[in-house]
Scaffold this motif. Structure first.
Motif, mmCIF file in Angstrom:
data_model
loop_
_atom_site.group_PDB
_atom_site.id
_atom_site.type_symbol
_atom_site.label_atom_id
_atom_site.label_comp_id
_atom_site.label_asym_id
_atom_site.label_seq_id
_atom_site.Cartn_x
_atom_site.Cartn_y
_atom_site.Cartn_z
ATOM 1 N N GLU A 1 0.804 -1.222 0.000
ATOM 2 C CA GLU A 1 0.000 0.000 0.000
ATOM 3 C C GLU A 1 0.836 1.270 0.000
ATOM 4 O O GLU A 1 0.488 2.255 -0.657
ATOM 5 C CB GLU A 1 -0.924 0.008 1.224
ATOM 6 N N ARG A 2 1.967 1.272 0.732
ATOM 7 C CA ARG A 2 2.721 2.503 0.948
ATOM 8 C C ARG A 2 4.076 2.542 0.255
ATOM 9 O O ARG A 2 4.600 3.627 -0.010
ATOM 10 C CB ARG A 2 2.964 2.717 2.450
ATOM 11 N N GLY A 3 4.662 1.390 0.010
ATOM 12 C CA GLY A 3 6.038 1.333 -0.467
ATOM 13 C C GLY A 3 6.963 0.969 0.670
ATOM 14 O O GLY A 3 6.721 1.312 1.841
ATOM 15 N N PHE A 4 8.040 0.259 0.353
ATOM 16 C CA PHE A 4 8.942 -0.288 1.373
ATOM 17 C C PHE A 4 9.506 0.785 2.288
ATOM 18 O O PHE A 4 9.553 0.616 3.508
ATOM 19 C CB PHE A 4 10.074 -1.053 0.678
ATOM 20 N N ASP A 5 9.952 1.888 1.733
ATOM 21 C CA ASP A 5 10.634 2.917 2.525
ATOM 22 C C ASP A 5 9.692 3.686 3.442
ATOM 23 O O ASP A 5 10.148 4.388 4.342
ATOM 24 C CB ASP A 5 11.354 3.902 1.607
ATOM 25 N N ARG A 6 8.382 3.559 3.214
ATOM 26 C CA ARG A 6 7.407 4.294 4.024
ATOM 27 C C ARG A 6 6.790 3.436 5.130
ATOM 28 O O ARG A 6 5.801 3.852 5.741
ATOM 29 C CB ARG A 6 6.309 4.859 3.125
ATOM 30 N N GLU B 1 -8.705 -3.878 -5.371
ATOM 31 C CA GLU B 1 -8.809 -4.068 -6.813
ATOM 32 C C GLU B 1 -7.607 -4.888 -7.281
ATOM 33 O O GLU B 1 -6.460 -4.538 -6.986
ATOM 34 C CB GLU B 1 -8.832 -2.694 -7.482
ATOM 35 N N PRO B 2 -7.859 -6.021 -7.978
ATOM 36 C CA PRO B 2 -6.758 -6.951 -8.289
ATOM 37 C C PRO B 2 -5.565 -6.303 -8.976
ATOM 38 O O PRO B 2 -4.416 -6.566 -8.605
ATOM 39 C CB PRO B 2 -7.431 -7.992 -9.194
ATOM 40 N N GLN B 3 -5.813 -5.455 -9.972
ATOM 41 C CA GLN B 3 -4.698 -4.840 -10.681
ATOM 42 C C GLN B 3 -3.898 -3.909 -9.781
ATOM 43 O O GLN B 3 -2.676 -3.817 -9.890
ATOM 44 C CB GLN B 3 -5.209 -4.078 -11.916
ATOM 45 N N GLN B 4 -4.604 -3.224 -8.885
ATOM 46 C CA GLN B 4 -3.912 -2.343 -7.943
ATOM 47 C C GLN B 4 -3.037 -3.173 -7.002
ATOM 48 O O GLN B 4 -1.892 -2.800 -6.711
ATOM 49 C CB GLN B 4 -4.934 -1.541 -7.136
ATOM 50 N N TRP B 5 -3.568 -4.303 -6.550
ATOM 51 C CA TRP B 5 -2.797 -5.162 -5.662
ATOM 52 C C TRP B 5 -1.565 -5.729 -6.373
ATOM 53 O O TRP B 5 -0.464 -5.714 -5.842
ATOM 54 C CB TRP B 5 -3.681 -6.304 -5.156
ATOM 55 N N ILE B 6 -1.768 -6.225 -7.586
ATOM 56 C CA ILE B 6 -0.654 -6.804 -8.343
ATOM 57 C C ILE B 6 0.408 -5.749 -8.620
ATOM 58 O O ILE B 6 1.615 -6.020 -8.540
ATOM 59 C CB ILE B 6 -1.161 -7.436 -9.653
ATOM 60 N N ALA B 7 -0.032 -4.528 -8.939
ATOM 61 C CA ALA B 7 0.925 -3.450 -9.190
ATOM 62 C C ALA B 7 1.769 -3.189 -7.941
ATOM 63 O O ALA B 7 2.986 -2.994 -8.030
ATOM 64 C CB ALA B 7 0.192 -2.176 -9.605
ATOM 65 N N GLY B 8 1.137 -3.230 -6.772
ATOM 66 C CA GLY B 8 1.869 -3.023 -5.535
ATOM 67 C C GLY B 8 2.835 -4.158 -5.243
ATOM 68 O O GLY B 8 3.962 -3.926 -4.789
ATOM 69 N N VAL B 9 2.395 -5.392 -5.509
ATOM 70 C CA VAL B 9 3.275 -6.543 -5.303
ATOM 71 C C VAL B 9 4.461 -6.477 -6.255
ATOM 72 O O VAL B 9 5.598 -6.785 -5.875
ATOM 73 C CB VAL B 9 2.500 -7.862 -5.499
ATOM 74 N N ARG B 10 4.208 -6.041 -7.499
ATOM 75 C CA ARG B 10 5.288 -5.927 -8.492
ATOM 76 C C ARG B 10 6.369 -4.964 -7.994
ATOM 77 O O ARG B 10 7.566 -5.248 -8.106
ATOM 78 C CB ARG B 10 4.708 -5.448 -9.820
ATOM 79 N N VAL B 11 5.953 -3.852 -7.452
ATOM 80 C CA VAL B 11 6.913 -2.881 -6.916
ATOM 81 C C VAL B 11 7.646 -3.470 -5.710
ATOM 82 O O VAL B 11 8.866 -3.317 -5.556
ATOM 83 C CB VAL B 11 6.187 -1.576 -6.528
ATOM 84 N N MET B 12 6.907 -4.176 -4.868
ATOM 85 C CA MET B 12 7.499 -4.738 -3.656
ATOM 86 C C MET B 12 8.593 -5.752 -3.984
ATOM 87 O O MET B 12 9.695 -5.692 -3.421
ATOM 88 C CB MET B 12 6.418 -5.390 -2.801
ATOM 89 N N VAL B 13 8.313 -6.695 -4.882
ATOM 90 C CA VAL B 13 9.301 -7.751 -5.153
ATOM 91 C C VAL B 13 10.513 -7.216 -5.901
ATOM 92 O O VAL B 13 11.568 -7.871 -5.919
ATOM 93 C CB VAL B 13 8.664 -8.929 -5.923
ATOM 94 N N ALA B 14 10.379 -6.038 -6.516
ATOM 95 C CA ALA B 14 11.520 -5.432 -7.211
ATOM 96 C C ALA B 14 12.380 -4.582 -6.277
ATOM 97 O O ALA B 14 13.430 -4.077 -6.700
ATOM 98 C CB ALA B 14 11.024 -4.567 -8.376
ATOM 99 N N GLU B 15 11.964 -4.441 -5.027
ATOM 100 C CA GLU B 15 12.690 -3.616 -4.074
ATOM 101 C C GLU B 15 14.069 -4.225 -3.785
ATOM 102 O O GLU B 15 14.179 -5.361 -3.325
ATOM 103 C CB GLU B 15 11.876 -3.516 -2.774
#
Length: 210
Positions: free
Chosen positions: A33-38, A115-129
């Protein structure tokens, strides 16, 4: 040990698993939801309803807490594989375990209605951290070792001397990684269990040319 003592230990262990699962889930949800650094350890502890001190009893960092869900699911798959009938063909047992590992255990909290796409987008950012990459590699190595050990037990091979159990475990790990990458970029989303089952079926068939 008395029956009563056994019940106490069982309840205590279940409570520990529940707390670990809640902390890991809170870490994943907040990071998506927020990003790793937040996200701070204090935020994760508050979301799980425990103190930061309790968080530190389970995890050494928020990265470890995030990856714990992935690790626990993979280890559960190896445990399920060990419990399959010896008469069942190996790759059928592996496919069953791969599907079953995605069935949430009792201590797992369901993902909120996002919303599935919103969740997947967040997971995509997370695993690339970058800060998580080391933890994902460590978790993958631990899970692969457990799978190899389970395969060795099933096949009467030696995990320290024979190629076979290690090759099978590496194939299962690769199937999971590829399925995850496809799940993250497929639009509309395809069920992860379906992708993983298909990947394992292709390995079982010897990766025939399409």
């Amino acid at each position: 040990m008395s029956t009563e003592d056994g019940v106490r230990i069982g309840l205590r262990e279940r409570k520990k698993r529940e707390t670990r699962a809640m902390l890991s889930w809170a870490a994943v949800r907040l990071t998506v939801e927020r990003g790793f650094d937040r996200v701070r350890v204090e935020d994760i502890a508050e979301a799980a309803g425990v103190s930061p001190r309790t968080f530190n009893n389970y995890f050494s960092s928020k990265a470890e807490a995030i990856v714990a869900r992935h690790l626990d699911r993979s280890l559960r798959g190896a445990e399920i594989l060990r419990g399959r009938p010896a008469s069942e063909p190996l790759w059928e047992s592996i496919a069953y375990a791969a599907r079953a590992q995605f069935e949430p255990p009792p201590e797992t909290i369901a993902r909120p209605a996002t919303e599935p796409q919103q969740w997947i987008a967040g997971v995509r950012v997370m695993v690339a951290e970058p800060a998580l990459q080391g933890e994902f590699l460590r978790a993958g190595a631990l899970a692969e070792a457990e799978i190899a050990a389970a395969v060795a037990e099933r096949t009467g091979t030696d995990v320290n001397r024979d190629l076979y159990p290690n090759l099978v475990a590496a194939a299962v790990t690769a199937a999971g990684n590829v399925a995850m990458q496809l799940w993250l970029r497929t639009d509309p989303p395809v069920e992860m269990q379906r992708l993983l089952t298909e990947a394992l079926a292709q390995f079982a068939a010897g990766l025939p040319t399409p």
